[in-house]
Design an enzyme around this catalytic site. Structure first.
Site, short mmCIF file in Angstrom:
data_model
loop_
_atom_site.label_atom_id
_atom_site.label_comp_id
_atom_site.label_asym_id
_atom_site.label_seq_id
_atom_site.Cartn_x
_atom_site.Cartn_y
_atom_site.Cartn_z
CD GLU A 80 -2.02 2.01 1.16
OE1 GLU A 80 -1.44 2.72 0.40
OE2 GLU A 80 -2.08 2.67 2.69
CB CYS A 130 -1.81 6.97 1.24
SG CYS A 130 -2.68 6.08 2.34
O1 TXE Z 1 8.07 5.44 4.41
P1 TXE Z 1 8.96 4.18 4.22
P2 TXE Z 1 8.80 6.92 4.84
C1 TXE Z 1 5.11 8.44 1.49
C2 TXE Z 1 5.26 9.96 1.76
C3 TXE Z 1 6.64 9.87 2.28
C4 TXE Z 1 7.31 8.56 1.63
C5 TXE Z 1 8.28 8.19 2.56
O2 TXE Z 1 5.46 10.47 0.58
O3 TXE Z 1 7.53 11.11 1.98
O4 TXE Z 1 6.39 7.76 1.50
O5 TXE Z 1 8.02 7.92 3.97
C6 TXE Z 1 9.94 0.46 6.61
N1 TXE Z 1 12.32 -3.31 4.02
N2 TXE Z 1 4.19 7.61 2.44
O6 TXE Z 1 10.13 7.15 4.78
O7 TXE Z 1 10.46 4.76 4.02
C7 TXE Z 1 10.37 1.64 7.50
O8 TXE Z 1 10.97 1.47 8.63
C8 TXE Z 1 11.63 -3.12 4.96
C9 TXE Z 1 2.92 6.96 2.29
O9 TXE Z 1 8.28 6.86 6.26
O10 TXE Z 1 8.62 3.67 2.93
C10 TXE Z 1 8.78 1.87 8.00
O11 TXE Z 1 8.40 1.33 9.00
N3 TXE Z 1 11.09 -2.23 5.46
C11 TXE Z 1 2.60 6.11 3.21
C12 TXE Z 1 8.10 1.75 6.54
O12 TXE Z 1 8.91 0.73 6.08
C13 TXE Z 1 11.31 -1.06 4.99
C14 TXE Z 1 2.75 6.61 4.42
C15 TXE Z 1 7.65 2.80 5.65
O13 TXE Z 1 8.81 3.59 5.45
C16 TXE Z 1 12.16 -0.82 3.99
C17 TXE Z 1 3.93 7.16 4.89
C18 TXE Z 1 12.61 -1.97 3.61
N4 TXE Z 1 13.73 -1.95 2.47
C19 TXE Z 1 4.67 7.81 3.88
N5 TXE Z 1 12.25 0.52 3.72
C20 TXE Z 1 1.08 5.92 2.84
N6 TXE Z 1 1.35 4.91 1.60
O14 TXE Z 1 0.10 5.87 3.45
C21 TXE Z 1 11.43 1.26 4.77
N7 TXE Z 1 10.99 0.37 5.50
#
Ligand code: TXE
Length: 516
Positions: free
Chosen positions: A245, A279
């Site tokens: 998601e 989102c």
């Molecule tokens: O999300 P990340 P971030 C969007 C928003 C934001 C961007 C990045 O635009 O600027 O995404 O946000 C874990 N393997 N959304 O940096 O990095 C991480 O530790 C396993 C949309 O917060 O994707 C965290 O717990 N785990 C969104 C989670 O994944 C990994 C909501 C999300 O981190 C990983 C928030 C990996 N390789 C931000 N990399 C929505 N869809 O609602 C990261 N994590």
């Protein structure tokens, strides 16, 4: 504005912990371990052991025990809401919306799990001598990896579904907001659900990657698109299913017959609830010429009325920004838009003083090439573009790599549905915003780069299980059946005649003649 405190959780390498600060005033809220491979693997092993006994319980017993989470959440509502408010800086109302989403999902799934996960009989259309049914078998250990914007609703929704379906869960909250889920775990533990059945591992992306590698059977991930690609690839390597998601760029189409006041209020709610960090937030408004000017006036006026401030007070509409980077992103979008001709109708800046606050911002005269119209904002910025008609609106709405959510506003229900059905998105709402996420019985998820798989809905509960097809004998076939050895010319001819009679697309009599 210089940050008066760390913009994101600080790590202390000597002790390997993450220090968490409140976005309201930068105060230190606590610290959690930055867990590595060994700790994560051990948690998954403990979960696996606990799951074996849990899976043996009848579904009704599991549902009854998970339903006690509702009691715990009701009992300790304020404690939980306060934890969300402090860690995210969002108003109590927004925190309450998270609480309701979890409790209502728990309510729905604990009441309906027996029906949803009951064995499903299948009538075989040709093999009448055999019968089939599908049994929904718990998978084992489910990994739930979640972001910071809804630190309660996003992980707990999937935790509840996974548990009811007979699995154990190991959840990894965002490094930005780990405390809320730890609080929720404390409440779940108090219900008597075995503590190893639902565990929380804390840390950053490496901890999340370690969790995917620790022998889990499925991953439910919510986060950014680039992390989602890595998670999807890691799951593909391990041949485990995942739900991704990955955010959205929800368009709101204001048709020329829309009700101005309702549409304007919905735009303001959809754009600024949770400071736009959803989102499914309204990320771009496509307003038809006929309503554009009136809508802009009303949206701007309503936005100026919003009360922003310390969310611990009840009479605050818009709180802080959870994750400091989002303020840089908002500023970059605004700068790009203004350079290309947009007007900042209201807002547009960080607020001075302690805490991470960004003014609710409305941009007008937006055009499709601006980054604010193309890329996820995830902050309190609403860009508005004037379009000729619905045709142009639909074309621009669909000209996006993201496809999670969309909104259509029109007084004419038939017309609104016709527009809705042309939009490339996992969910389209008509004449309202955001609340579709709070319907546990409806699927939630995206298409295109917004990811794949669904959370919520009966299908999603079933997808927490393996579908085991059991095929059994209704009537015994004779031992000289053409399907068993030895093959003979007579059996082959008999089979050929039967197959031709079955599949030939001619009237029945003609087909029967083939058998003779
Ligand atoms: O999300 P990340 P971030 C969007 C928003 C934001 C961007 C990045 O635009 O600027 O995404 O946000 C874990 N393997 N959304 O940096 O990095 C991480 O530790 C396993 C949309 O917060 O994707 C965290 O717990 N785990 C969104 C989670 O994944 C990994 C909501 C999300 O981190 C990983 C928030 C990996 N390789 C931000 N990399 C929505 N869809 O609602 C990261 N994590």
């Amino acid at each position: 504005m210089a940050q008066a405190f760390p913009a994101s959780p600080t790590t202390t390498p000597a002790t390997r912990t993450l220090v968490v600060h409140s976005p309201i005033d930068g105060s230190r809220l606590g610290e959690v371990p930055l867990m590595g491979d060994a700790e994560v693997r051990a948690a998954v092993e403990r979960a696996r052991t606990a799951q074996r006994a849990w899976a043996q319980l009848p579904i009704e017993t599991r549902a009854e025990r998970v339903a006690r989470v509702i009691d715990a959440f009701v009992e300790r509502l304020d404690e939980l809401v306060d934890a969300v408010v402090l860690e995210t800086g969002k108003p109590r109302n927004d925190a309450l919306a998270e609480w309701i989403t979890v409790v209502d999902a728990c309510h729905y799934f604990t009441r309906h799990a027996g029906r949803i996960l009951a064995d499903t009989s299948i009538t075989l259309h040709h093999m009448k001598w055999r019968g089939s049914y599908v049994a929904y078998v718990p998978m084992g250990v489910i990994a739930v990896i979640s972001p910071w914007n809804l630190p309660l609703a996003i992980p707990m929704g999937s935790v509840i579904e996974a548990l009811i379906a007979g699995n154990a869960v190991v959840a990894k909250p965002s490094e930005v907001t780990p405390l809320t889920l730890l609080k929720a775990k404390e409440l779940v533990d108090a219900t008597g659900i075995p503590t190893d059945l639902f565990q929380v591992v804390t840390g950053d992306a490496r901890t999340g990657a370690a969790l995917i590698d620790a022998g889990v059977q499925k991953v439910v991930f919510t986060g950014g698109v680039s992390s989602g690609r890595r998670v999807g690839a890691a799951c593909a390597e391990r041949l485990i299913p995942c739900v991704l998601e990955l955010g959205g760029k929800a368009p709101l189409i204001a048709c020329d017959d829309c009700e101005i006041e309702r549409t304007a209020r919905s735009i303001v709610a959809g754009g600024f609830i949770n400071s736009g960090q959803l989102c499914i937030s309204v990320e771009r408004v496509l307003a038809t010429e006929a309503v554009h000017d009136r809508l802009v006036d009303r949206v701007v006026a309503l936005t100026r009325e919003l009360r922003q401030g310390d969310p611990r007070a009840d009479d605050v509409d818009v709180g802080a920004i959870i994750f400091a980077k989002q303020m840089d992103i908002a500023e970059a979008h605004i700068e790009d838009a203004v350079a290309r001709g947009a007007l900042v109708a209201t807002g547009g800046r960080r607020r001075p003083g302690p805490g991470m606050f960004f003014e609710p911002t409305v941009l007008t005269r937006c055009t499709p090439e601006m980054t604010v119209m193309r890329e996820e904002i995830f902050g309190p910025v609403v860009p508005i573009m004037k379009v000729r008609d619905e045709e142009e609106a639909v074309r621009i709405a669909n000209d996006s790599p993201l496809g999670l959510h969309a909104y259509v506003f029109s007084r004419d229900k038939t017309r609104a549905r016709a527009v809705a059905e042309r939009i490339e998105a996992g969910t389209v709402m008509i004449n309202d915003v955001l609340v579709s996420y709070c319907a546990p019985e409806a699927p939630f998820g995206g298409i295109k780069n917004s990811g794949y798989g669904r959370v919520h809905s009966d299908d999603s509960l079933r997808a927490m299980c393996y579908a085991r097809h059991v095929n059994y004998e209704r009537f015994a076939m004779p031992l000289n059946s053409p399907l068993l050895f030895p093959y003979t010319t007579a059996k082959f001819r008999g089979m050929r005649a039967a197959i031709r009679a079955t599949f030939k697309r001619t009237p029945l009599l003609g087909r029967l003649a083939d058998l003779l």
